[in-house]
Design an enzyme around this catalytic site. Structure first.
Site, PDB file in Angstrom:
ATOM      1  N   GLU A 240       0.815  -1.224   0.000  1.00 39.60           N
ATOM      2  CA  GLU A 240       0.000   0.000   0.000  1.00 39.60           C
ATOM      3  C   GLU A 240       0.843   1.266   0.000  1.00 39.60           C
ATOM      4  O   GLU A 240       1.764   1.415   0.800  1.00 39.60           O
ATOM      5  CB  GLU A 240      -0.904  -0.041   1.241  1.00 39.60           C
ATOM      6  N   GLU A 266      -5.776   6.603  -1.079  1.00 45.24           N
ATOM      7  CA  GLU A 266      -6.382   7.278   0.079  1.00 45.24           C
ATOM      8  C   GLU A 266      -6.003   8.764   0.113  1.00 45.24           C
ATOM      9  O   GLU A 266      -6.603   9.530   0.847  1.00 45.24           O
ATOM     10  CB  GLU A 266      -6.011   6.573   1.396  1.00 45.24           C
ATOM     11  N   HIS A 316     -10.230   3.232   2.314  1.00 46.12           N
ATOM     12  CA  HIS A 316      -9.362   3.506   3.455  1.00 46.12           C
ATOM     13  C   HIS A 316     -10.210   3.674   4.715  1.00 46.12           C
ATOM     14  O   HIS A 316     -11.237   4.344   4.688  1.00 46.12           O
ATOM     15  CB  HIS A 316      -8.570   4.801   3.204  1.00 46.12           C
ATOM     16  N   GLU A 336     -11.765  -2.146   5.282  1.00 46.85           N
ATOM     17  CA  GLU A 336     -10.725  -2.028   6.309  1.00 46.85           C
ATOM     18  C   GLU A 336     -11.403  -1.873   7.671  1.00 46.85           C
ATOM     19  O   GLU A 336     -12.491  -1.322   7.777  1.00 46.85           O
ATOM     20  CB  GLU A 336      -9.834  -0.799   6.022  1.00 46.85           C
TER      21      GLU A 336
HETATM   22 MG   LIG Z   1      -3.184   3.361   4.088  1.00 50.55          MG
END
Ligand SMILES: [Mg+2]
Length: 390
Positions: A240, A266, A316, A336
């Site tokens: 990421e 993000e 995100h 997430e």
């Molecule tokens: Mg991140």
């Protein structure tokens, strides 16, 4: 029905904070020569709450976590006056009005974060007005529950890392994300330490769970290119934000190497931003955050684009503004989840500020079919631990 007022408040945490450990997580400021608290650019302990109220007294709740004092000023001075007297159901018109009237400075960053907070509040308001959850306004359920991954595992002594990873296995998660603590300035010894982190977590979770790794923009292209072949053996689901958000070509080139899937987004904004990323084949996984990307109105367009490109969207941060979109899109296979924890990085503040967030059961989250709007409200339980800026 007309919008009567737009109220903004910043909640700044003044309670207990877990101090960051050394090599907690890399970040974009690591390249600078200062050796102070580079984690200052990573941690945030304030949150913006935006409430849009109609003449009949209904209130929609929006939020933003980036630079909340500045976002508050942008809403108060520019966007709130554009909304008064408007119909909250005119979300597309209002989004375009906010975007186009401040286009010179709002396409990305602070301005778009402010638009996001307002847009989320409008969708919450619409849900409350019609008595349906937001995901029902977005197309309804595409899954019976939302698979989620435990996202923490910051750099720390290996025995502590091992215990934390084991705790997620014990809770039933079949996917976890860890952070790298070392980057370009740390040389081969840092590379070895990063690999020890990955090896430790992979060893605990075994071969049949997903493992994701986070760089938070703390690497360079050259460093990432050297690390990728070394990571291949650990079967990483994605790496990421290996480089800063502006280095789109870097993402494309790293992805082309084919060692490990590359994720990001993000720190990207709007449909236009993601069109660029997708056209340039920069990402294997899209990770917008609804409270930055342009709110639900922008995020749902990106979901449609991602569906066409067959690139998964795994937003995100989790949190309600993302979960509703995930529930309503076949492009989103997973969410997430930040474990509830003492205040450390700042992601945890969401749980201290709002109530109504679902908690995972055996690695899955559920949304309530009968809770109108986003299904969260301000919590007063920890209000004494916040300074409130009106
Ligand atoms: Mg991140």
């Amino acid at each position: 029905m007309k919008i009567k007022s737009v109220r903004t408040r910043v909640f700044e945490w003044n309670g207990k904070v877990v101090p960051p450990a050394a090599n907690f997580c890399t970040n974009a400021a690591d390249l600078l020569y200062e050796r102070g608290d580079s984690m200052g650019s990573f941690r945030f302990h304030g949150w913006l709450v935006c409430e849009v109220e109609t003449e009949d007294g209904s209130i929609g709740l929006g939020n933003a976590a980036l630079a909340p004092r500045v976002v508050k000023a942008a809403i108060d001075q520019y966007y709130a006056p554009m909304l008064i007297g408007e119909d909250p159901f005119d979300t597309e018109y209002l989004w375009q009005k906010m975007y186009r009237k401040t286009h010179a400075w709002s396409r990305k960053g602070i301005g778009m974060t402010a638009i996001s907070a307002i847009d989320i509040a409008l969708w919450d308001l619409m849900g409350k007005e019609v008595g349906r959850p937001v995901f029902k306004l977005l197309g309804g359920r595409t899954k019976d529950k939302i698979r989620c991954y435990a996202s923490k595992l910051y750099g720390q002594p290996l025995d502590a890392l091992r215990a934390e990873a084991q705790s997620y296995v014990d809770q039933g998660f079949d996917a976890v994300k860890m952070r790298f603590g070392w980057g370009p300035k740390d040389g081969p010894a840092g590379m070895r330490k990063n690999l020890e982190l990955v090896a430790t977590v992979r060893d605990v979770i075994g071969p049949d769970r997903d493992l994701m790794c986070e760089c938070y923009m703390g690497w360079t292209f050259e460093y990432a290119r050297r690390m990728l072949p070394k990571l291949e053996a650990y079967d990483i689901r994605w790496l990421e934000e290996p480089v800063i958000a502006d280095d789109i070509e870097g993402y494309t080139e790293l992805r082309k190497l084919g060692h490990v899937p590359i994720s990001g987004g993000e720190h990207e904004f709007t449909l236009a931003g993601f069109q660029q990323l997708l056209d340039r084949r920069a990402l294997d996984v899209i990770q917008y955050d609804t409270n930055r990307v342009g709110g639900i109105s922008a995020a749902r367009k990106i979901n449609a684009l991602a569906e066409a490109y067959q690139i998964p969207v795994i937003p995100h941060a989790g949190q309600m503004h993302n979960y509703h979109l995930t529930m309503a899109s076949t492009a989103s296979p997973m969410a997430e989840f930040f474990p509830v924890h003492e205040v450390e990085v700042g992601n945890e503040l969401f749980y201290y500020l709002f109530k109504g967030e679902p908690q995972p059961d055996n690695g899955f989250l559920q949304l309530d079919d009968h809770k109108p709007g986003l299904g969260i409200e301000l919590s007063h339980e920890h209000i004494g631990a916040f300074d409130v800026i009106e």
